[in-house]
Design a protein around this motif. Structure first.
Motif, mmCIF file in Angstrom:
data_model
loop_
_atom_site.group_PDB
_atom_site.id
_atom_site.type_symbol
_atom_site.label_atom_id
_atom_site.label_comp_id
_atom_site.label_asym_id
_atom_site.label_seq_id
_atom_site.Cartn_x
_atom_site.Cartn_y
_atom_site.Cartn_z
ATOM 1 N N ILE A 237 -42.469 4.296 -39.903
ATOM 2 C CA ILE A 237 -42.885 3.270 -38.764
ATOM 3 C C ILE A 237 -44.498 4.089 -38.608
ATOM 4 O O ILE A 237 -44.727 4.941 -39.043
ATOM 5 C CB ILE A 237 -42.244 3.203 -37.594
ATOM 6 N N ARG A 368 -34.834 -3.419 -32.112
ATOM 7 C CA ARG A 368 -35.784 -3.479 -33.138
ATOM 8 C C ARG A 368 -36.975 -3.206 -33.005
ATOM 9 O O ARG A 368 -37.898 -2.360 -33.444
ATOM 10 C CB ARG A 368 -35.894 -5.232 -33.540
ATOM 11 N N GLN A 369 -37.439 -3.233 -31.637
ATOM 12 C CA GLN A 369 -38.669 -2.545 -31.100
ATOM 13 C C GLN A 369 -38.536 -1.113 -31.416
ATOM 14 O O GLN A 369 -39.406 -0.389 -32.030
ATOM 15 C CB GLN A 369 -39.157 -2.691 -29.703
ATOM 16 N N ASN A 371 -36.419 0.542 -33.552
ATOM 17 C CA ASN A 371 -36.526 0.966 -34.832
ATOM 18 C C ASN A 371 -37.892 0.712 -35.494
ATOM 19 O O ASN A 371 -38.165 1.555 -36.613
ATOM 20 C CB ASN A 371 -35.500 0.057 -35.667
ATOM 21 N N GLU A 372 -38.596 -0.387 -35.171
ATOM 22 C CA GLU A 372 -39.683 -0.507 -36.007
ATOM 23 C C GLU A 372 -41.138 0.145 -35.296
ATOM 24 O O GLU A 372 -41.973 0.266 -36.072
ATOM 25 C CB GLU A 372 -40.135 -2.080 -35.677
ATOM 26 N N THR A 373 -40.958 0.586 -33.925
ATOM 27 C CA THR A 373 -42.028 1.442 -33.409
ATOM 28 C C THR A 373 -42.097 2.768 -32.892
ATOM 29 O O THR A 373 -42.956 3.492 -32.593
ATOM 30 C CB THR A 373 -42.830 0.289 -32.241
#
Ligand SMILES: Cc1cc2nc3c(=O)[nH]c(=O)nc-3n(C[C@H](O)[C@H](O)[C@H](O)COP(=O)(O)OP(=O)(O)OC[C@H]3O[C@@H](n4cnc5c(N)ncnc54)[C@H](O)[C@@H]3O)c2cc1C
Length: 505
Positions: A237, A368-369, A371-373
């Motif tokens: 990330i 998802r926020q 996991n992605e950020t």
């Protein structure tokens, strides 16, 4: 280069979660007392890499902060030694090498205090060992403005505070004292130094390097560079800018938003919160500096946004207060009635929650926020934590651990408090019978579904009024059906908790 005389005396600052020069209390005191002859040490125990809740992203943010600290110290005439072993072994080795090279040991070693149970044990152990070596030690407060032992409660009921409101009243009394105000003013000077640093090189204020002592560079840094390169390969990330200059930029960004904080802080699609948490975690920013930057200690009357922001900072200190007064919360529910809740712990549901595939858009957007950020909005942290425990009946400790694996701001005291709040097992927690309805939370805090659509692109074409609880007709192909029915599962949760609540009454 010989270091045999009193004039050659020097001191060591042991950096831990205070990775900055600006307004660093123990470092500044050493610098004054030792005429700038102060060197930095940072120890990283490799065993940490094997911890089950280790986070590559958080470690990378830490690495970037350390690099910026090393550069800053070098420019100021000092240095930072990196040891890739735990502090017991590291100081033992360092002292052996110093003695072997005929060099004196440092006169003093200083650090800023930490309040996690592991850190308290470590510091007591090492303090004893340093004294046995004839080395003076000194510690200061830093990342907590008002330390747990300073919040003194009356005797009725006995024991420390368990409820936030009376704790915060006591905290605010301390906040008004001249000693605390002076500490915040000191941080103002620290911030002025960072502003100067941003403009260009500042006057060196230290006067010793490890190379001067050993006649060669200290070994550790190349090992550190190697770690850093290896770690970076596995980070998936984007890592935000780190260090004091980045923290200052974040303070300036939030200046535009602080007056709206009270209303905007609950809306995840807005840039309504400060995003200070990763900086607080490693000490490139402290509560004292944030208060100093916004002059919150000097203002007669705070705006609604400022007052709410101050309350959040007090919540942060409450988290440390609870952990330090009740270290057992690291391992078990604060509320003993709920220590043996019969969790369902279904692995397939846990997997769906982790990967953002529960079929509940607000839950999936939040996960998802994360996991992605490597960050998640506070309101959504509360919603997903409630969903895991009350809708999926999964042990809050599973969620706590997953958050620690992913969050750049992952912090034992605050993560534990957040999870125990949501699971209704903590002190001053959400009562177990008040269960968030994910669809209603979603409608209230993301009415236009801007946040959902940002993180769940499959739902981009769904009308906001349909999105919060998707029926089969509105659900696009490829987006999962809800894995559970909230109305059914909330009753299951109520039964689960009620049995325990009754049993202990
Ligand atoms: C389940 C759960 C897990 C959490 N895990 C963590 C964690 O690991 N690390 C972490 O720093 N925070 C954690 N929090 C608290 C909070 O969500 C974050 O501090 C906040 O979202 C960070 O964003 P910010 O800096 O923009 O916060 P802002 O809203 O701008 O608040 C400013 C600061 O106040 C403090 N703060 C804000 N909200 C809280 C809160 N609810 N509890 C305690 N302190 C707070 C933080 O230090 C934060 O940086 C958790 C909350 C929940 C519900």
């Amino acid at each position: 280069m010989s270091l045999d005389t009193k004039a050659d005396a020097y001191a060591v600052h042991w950096f831990r979660r205070d990775l900055r020069v600006a307004g660093n209390p123990a470092l500044s005191r050493l610098r004054d007392e030792h005429q700038g002859r102060v060197l930095g040490v940072f120890c990283f125990d490799k065993a940490f890499l094997a911890r089950p809740d280790f986070s590559l992203a958080r470690f990378q943010f830490f690495i970037d902060t350390l690099k910026s600290l090393k550069n800053e110290l070098t420019a100021l005439g000092s240095d930072l030694m990196f040891c890739d072993i735990g502090p017991d072994e590291a100081f033992n080795t360092l002292f052996r090498e110093l003695k072997g090279a005929g060099k004196p040991l440092p006169e003093s070693i200083a650090w800023n205090r930490d309040y996690e149970p592991y850190a308290i044990d470590r510091d007591q152990r090492l303090q004893k060992w340093f004294h046995e070596q004839g080395v003076h030690t000194m510690s200061e407060r830093d990342h907590i403005l008002i330390e747990p032992h300073e919040i003194v409660k009356g005797t009725k009921p006995a024991g420390p505070y368990q409820i936030f409101t009376p704790y915060s009243r006591k905290w605010l009394e301390q906040f008004q004292t001249s000693a605390v105000q002076a500490r915040i003013d000191e941080q103002k000077r620290g911030l002025a130094y960072v502003r100067k640093l941003r403009k260009g090189p500042v006057e060196p204020s230290f006067a010793l390097t490890w190379a001067k002592i050993f006649g060669r560079e200290a070994n550790g840094w190349s090992v550190f560079e190697e770690y850093s390169a290896q770690n970076l390969k596995n980070v998936t990330i984007p890592i935000p800018p780190a260090g004091s200059l980045a923290a200052l930029a974040q303070l300036e960004t939030f200046k535009k938003h602080i007056d709206d904080f009270a209303d905007a802080r609950d809306i995840p699609s807005l840039e309504g919160t400060s995003r200070f948490s990763p900086f607080f975690k490693n000490g490139s920013l402290t509560t004292g500096q944030a208060l100093a930057f916004f002059d919150l200690h000097r203002k007669e009357k705070l705006t609604k946004g400022e007052a709410k922001f101050l309350t959040e900072l007090i919540w942060r200190e409450f988290g440390y207060y609870i952990l330090s007064k009740h270290p057992r919360v690291e391992r078990e529910a604060f509320d003993e009635r709920f220590r043996s809740l019969e969790w369902g712990n279904r692995e397939d549901w846990f997997e769906a929650w982790k990967t953002g595939k529960t079929g509940y858009p607000i839950i999936d957007a939040g996960m998802r926020q994360l996991n992605e950020t490597g960050w998640m909005h506070n309101r959504v942290r509360m919603i997903v934590a409630s969903f895991l425990t009350k809708d999926l009946h999964i042990n809050w400790q599973w969620g706590e651990k997953y958050f620690m694996e992913k969050l750049i701001d992952g912090d034992l005291a605050l993560n534990n408090m957040g999870w125990q709040w949501a699971a209704s097992t903590g002190c001053d927690a959400q009562p177990y019978f008040r269960i968030f309805n994910p669809a209603l939370q979603s409608k209230k805090f993301d009415p236009e579904a801007k946040y959902i659509k940002q993180f769940v692109p499959e739902l981009a074409q769904v009308a906001p009024k349909k999105i919060h609880l998707l029926d089969a007709q509105s659900r696009p192909r490829g987006y999962p059906a809800p894995i559970v029915d909230h109305d059914v599962e909330r009753h299951v949760a109520l039964k689960l908790y009620k049995v325990k609540a009754k049993r202990e009454e």
